[in-house]
Write an enzyme that holds these catalytic residues in place. Structure first.
Site, mmCIF file in Angstrom:
data_model
loop_
_atom_site.group_PDB
_atom_site.id
_atom_site.type_symbol
_atom_site.label_atom_id
_atom_site.label_comp_id
_atom_site.label_asym_id
_atom_site.label_seq_id
_atom_site.Cartn_x
_atom_site.Cartn_y
_atom_site.Cartn_z
ATOM 1 N N LYS A 1 -1.927 -4.056 13.928
ATOM 2 C CA LYS A 1 -0.635 -4.122 13.223
ATOM 3 C C LYS A 1 0.405 -3.431 14.106
ATOM 4 O O LYS A 1 0.731 -2.259 13.902
ATOM 5 C CB LYS A 1 -0.760 -3.457 11.856
ATOM 6 C CG LYS A 1 0.502 -3.539 11.022
ATOM 7 C CD LYS A 1 0.218 -3.402 9.540
ATOM 8 C CE LYS A 1 1.502 -3.234 8.766
ATOM 9 N NZ LYS A 1 1.343 -3.424 7.333
ATOM 10 N N GLU B 1 2.409 2.631 14.661
ATOM 11 C CA GLU B 1 3.783 2.108 14.533
ATOM 12 C C GLU B 1 4.706 2.845 15.491
ATOM 13 O O GLU B 1 4.848 4.066 15.428
ATOM 14 C CB GLU B 1 4.293 2.256 13.093
ATOM 15 C CG GLU B 1 5.758 1.808 12.988
ATOM 16 C CD GLU B 1 6.283 1.659 11.560
ATOM 17 O OE1 GLU B 1 5.474 1.728 10.604
ATOM 18 O OE2 GLU B 1 7.498 1.477 11.410
ATOM 19 N N TYR C 1 6.972 6.726 5.014
ATOM 20 C CA TYR C 1 6.199 5.918 4.065
ATOM 21 C C TYR C 1 5.525 6.785 3.052
ATOM 22 O O TYR C 1 5.085 7.863 3.355
ATOM 23 C CB TYR C 1 5.149 5.085 4.820
ATOM 24 C CG TYR C 1 5.486 3.621 4.729
ATOM 25 C CD1 TYR C 1 5.187 2.906 3.587
ATOM 26 C CD2 TYR C 1 6.176 2.991 5.755
ATOM 27 C CE1 TYR C 1 5.534 1.580 3.480
ATOM 28 C CE2 TYR C 1 6.518 1.670 5.654
ATOM 29 C CZ TYR C 1 6.201 0.961 4.513
ATOM 30 O OH TYR C 1 6.548 -0.340 4.396
ATOM 31 N N LYS D 1 -6.573 0.076 6.268
ATOM 32 C CA LYS D 1 -5.389 0.299 7.097
ATOM 33 C C LYS D 1 -5.166 1.783 7.332
ATOM 34 O O LYS D 1 -5.360 2.605 6.433
ATOM 35 C CB LYS D 1 -4.166 -0.276 6.402
ATOM 36 C CG LYS D 1 -2.901 -0.053 7.201
ATOM 37 C CD LYS D 1 -1.659 -0.197 6.364
ATOM 38 C CE LYS D 1 -0.878 1.093 6.378
ATOM 39 N NZ LYS D 1 0.510 0.937 5.899
ATOM 40 N N ASP E 1 0.814 -1.210 0.000
ATOM 41 C CA ASP E 1 0.000 0.000 0.000
ATOM 42 C C ASP E 1 0.853 1.267 0.000
ATOM 43 O O ASP E 1 0.383 2.322 0.435
ATOM 44 C CB ASP E 1 -0.930 -0.007 1.222
ATOM 45 C CG ASP E 1 -0.153 -0.099 2.523
ATOM 46 O OD1 ASP E 1 0.714 -0.991 2.631
ATOM 47 O OD2 ASP E 1 -0.396 0.710 3.432
ATOM 48 N N SER F 1 2.079 -8.734 8.498
ATOM 49 C CA SER F 1 1.538 -7.830 7.486
ATOM 50 C C SER F 1 2.726 -7.002 7.011
ATOM 51 O O SER F 1 2.825 -5.815 7.293
ATOM 52 C CB SER F 1 0.454 -6.933 8.099
ATOM 53 O OG SER F 1 0.051 -5.951 7.157
ATOM 54 N N GLU G 1 -2.979 0.476 13.432
ATOM 55 C CA GLU G 1 -1.511 0.466 13.351
ATOM 56 C C GLU G 1 -0.860 1.720 13.938
ATOM 57 O O GLU G 1 -0.627 2.697 13.224
ATOM 58 C CB GLU G 1 -1.071 0.310 11.888
ATOM 59 C CG GLU G 1 0.448 0.265 11.729
ATOM 60 C CD GLU G 1 0.923 0.147 10.278
ATOM 61 O OE1 GLU G 1 0.075 0.146 9.363
ATOM 62 O OE2 GLU G 1 2.137 0.070 10.068
#
Ligand code: 13P
Length: 392
Positions: free
Chosen positions: A261, A221, A392, A179, A67, A330, A219
Site C-alpha cells: 500500500k 506511507e 489517522y 494492515k 479501518d 485501497s 504500508e
C-alpha cells in the site's frame, strides 16, 4: 535408527533440509554438511495466502479501507455533526458494508477491531455481509504511531507485542488479511533511524501475519506534507522501499503472499506546482519497477489526502500500459468523502449514500482497468482532502 541431522529453515516452517543418513551417502568424500538454503519459506498457510492475495488483486477490484480507529472515525462523524458513539460508528459502517453490488468493484475491506466483532442492527455479522459479496475481510493490526526518541521529530508504529495471538484470533473471527500503517515524513528528514525502524517493523509484522494466515498489507506511507519536489519524493520512496524489501527478505516473508500500500509519488502538498496524472504515473511506476519484484501480486495505493477524482485519475494513468503487478486502490478518504456528505447521518439518505459509494467504487474499478473518464464527476469529488499534519 541411523543418525540424521537436520537444519530447520524457519521456526514456523514445516520444511527441513537434512543430511541423509551416513549409510545412504554416495561417498564420504562428497558428503556436504547440512547447509542453509536461501529459499522462501513455505509455512502452513502458504497456499491460502497466495490465494487470498490473488483474490484481492483481481481485475477491476480494489480495497475499501474503513479501518479508522475509533478516534479517527470520530473525526469523520464530526464532519457531518454526529457524535462519536458506538451506535453511530455501527450505522456508518453498516451503511458501507451492506451496499448492494459492492463486491463487483471491491475485493477486500479493511476494518478496525470494533467492526470485525460487530453485527448490523439486524444482528448479522459485518464479516458475513462482506463474505456474501465475495469481499475478503481485513483487519488493521497496528496500534498507531508514537514519537520516535532519538529521531528528528519522527514517529514509529507500535503493535508487535502480542501480535501473533491477536492475529490468530482475527483469523478465527474471519479476517484473511491485515494492515499495518507506518509513516515517513520528508520534511523531517527522513532520518536513517526512522526509515530503518519503519522498514523493520513492517517486516516483523508481515512475517507474523503470514505465520497466522493473514496476508499482510505493507504500508510505509510517505506523507504528502511538505513543499518538496516530485524528484525528492522519488528519492525518498526508493530509499524506503529498498529498506522495506531488504528486511522483508531477511524475515523470510513470502512475496507472493503480501500486498503493498504505497503512496503515489507526487510533489509535496505545499509544492508550488501540481503534477499531472501522467507525471504521477510515470514517477510512481518508475519507482515501483526499480524496487518491487514481480512476485508481489498487488499494489493497492492509498489516497493520502488527494481528492476523490485526483486519486482515481492518477490510478487510471498508471493502468494505461501493462504492469508486472495488479495496480489498484485501497482508499479510505477517497472512497468515503462524498458518501459522508450524502449521508449526513439521516436514515432517509442511506440509499443515496450507498449509491455514492458505488459511484466511487465503480470509478476506481474502471481506473484499475485503465478505462476511467472523469465524465459527470460531482464538485465534491474534485475537492482535495489534504490536512497538514493529518493523523489517522
Ligand atoms: P487514505 O490515505 O486513502 O485515506 O487511507 C490510508 C489508510 O491507510 C487507510 O487504511
Amino acid at each position: 535408527m541411523a543418525a540424521t541431522s537436520f537444519v530447520k529453515l524457519n521456526a514456523s516452517s514445516s520444511q527441513w533440509i537434512g543430511q541423509r543418513p551416513v549409510s545412504q551417502r554416495s561417498g564420504s568424500a562428497s558428503v556436504c554438511p547440512a547447509r542453509r538454503v536461501s529459499v522462501v519459506r513455505a509455512g502452513s498457510y502458504s497456499e491460502e495466502l497466495v490465494k487470498t492475495a490473488k483474490t484481492i488483486a483481481s481485475p477491476g477490484r480494489g480495497i475499501l479501507a474503513i479501518d479508522e480507529s475509533n478516534a479517527t472515525c470520530g473525526k469523520r462523524l464530526a464532519s457531518i455533526g454526529l457524535d462519536n458513539t458506538e451506535v453511530n460508528r455501527q450505522a456508518y459502517r453498516q451503511l458501507l458494508l451492506t451496499t448492494p453490488g459492492l463486491g463487483e468493484y471491491i475485493s477486500g475491506a479493511i476494518m478496525f477491531e470494533e467492526t470485525l466483532y460487530q453485527s448490523t442492527t439486524d444482528g448479522k455479522k459485518m464479516v458475513d455481509c462482506l463474505l456474501e459479496q465475495n469481499i475478503v475481510p481485513g483487519i488493521k493490526v497496528d496500534k498507531g504511531l508514537v514519537p520516535l526518541p532519538g529521531s528528528n521529530d519522527e514517529s514509529w508504529c507500535q503493535g508487535l507485542d502480542g501480535l501473533a495471538s491477536r492475529s490468530a484470533e482475527y483469523y478465527n473471527q474471519g479476517a484473511r488479511f491485515a494492515k499495518w500503517r507506518t509513516v515517513v515524513s520528508i520534511p523531517c528528514g527522513p532520518s536513517a533511524l526512522a526509515v530503518k525502524e519503519a522498514a523493520w517493523g513492517l517486516a516483523r509484522y508481515a512475517a507474523i501475519s503470514q505465520d497466522n494466515g493473514l496476508v499482510p498489507i505493507v504500508e510505509p506511507e510517505i506523507l504528502l506534507d511538505g513543499d518538496h519536489s516530485i524528484d525528492r519524493t522519488l528519492e525518498v520512496a526508493e530509499k524506503v522501499w529498498s529498506e522495506v524489501f531488504y528486511y522483508l527478505a531477511e524475515n523470510n516473508v513470502m512475496f507472493e503472499g503480501i500486498l503493498l500500500k504505497p503512496s503515489m509519488v507526487t510533489p509535496g502538498a505545499e509544492h508550488k506546482e501540481k503534477a499531472s496524472p501522467e507525471t504521477v504515473a510515470k514517477y510512481t511506476l518508475t519507482m515501483l519497477k526499480r524496487r518491487v519484484p514481480p512476485a508481489v501480486p498487488g499494489i493497492m495505493f492509498l489516497s493520502g489526502g488527494q481528492s476523490e477524482m485526483e486519486a482515481t485519475l492518477n490510478l487510471n494513468a498508471m493502468n494505461q500500459t501493462p504492469n508486472p503487478w495488479h495496480v489498484s486502490f485501497s482508499y479510505a478518504r477517497a472512497l468515503q468523502n462524498t458518501v459522508l456528505k450524502t449521508w449526513q447521518g439521516l436514515p432517509e439518505n442511506v440509499d443515496a449514500a450507498k449509491q455514492s459509494l458505488l459511484v466511487r467504487a465503480k470509478a476506481n474499478s474502471m481506473a484499475q482497468l485503465g478505462k476511467y473518464t472523469a465524465e459527470g464527476e460531482s464538485d465534491d469529488a474534485k475537492k482535495g482532502m489534504f490536512v497538514k499534519g493529518y493523523t489517522y
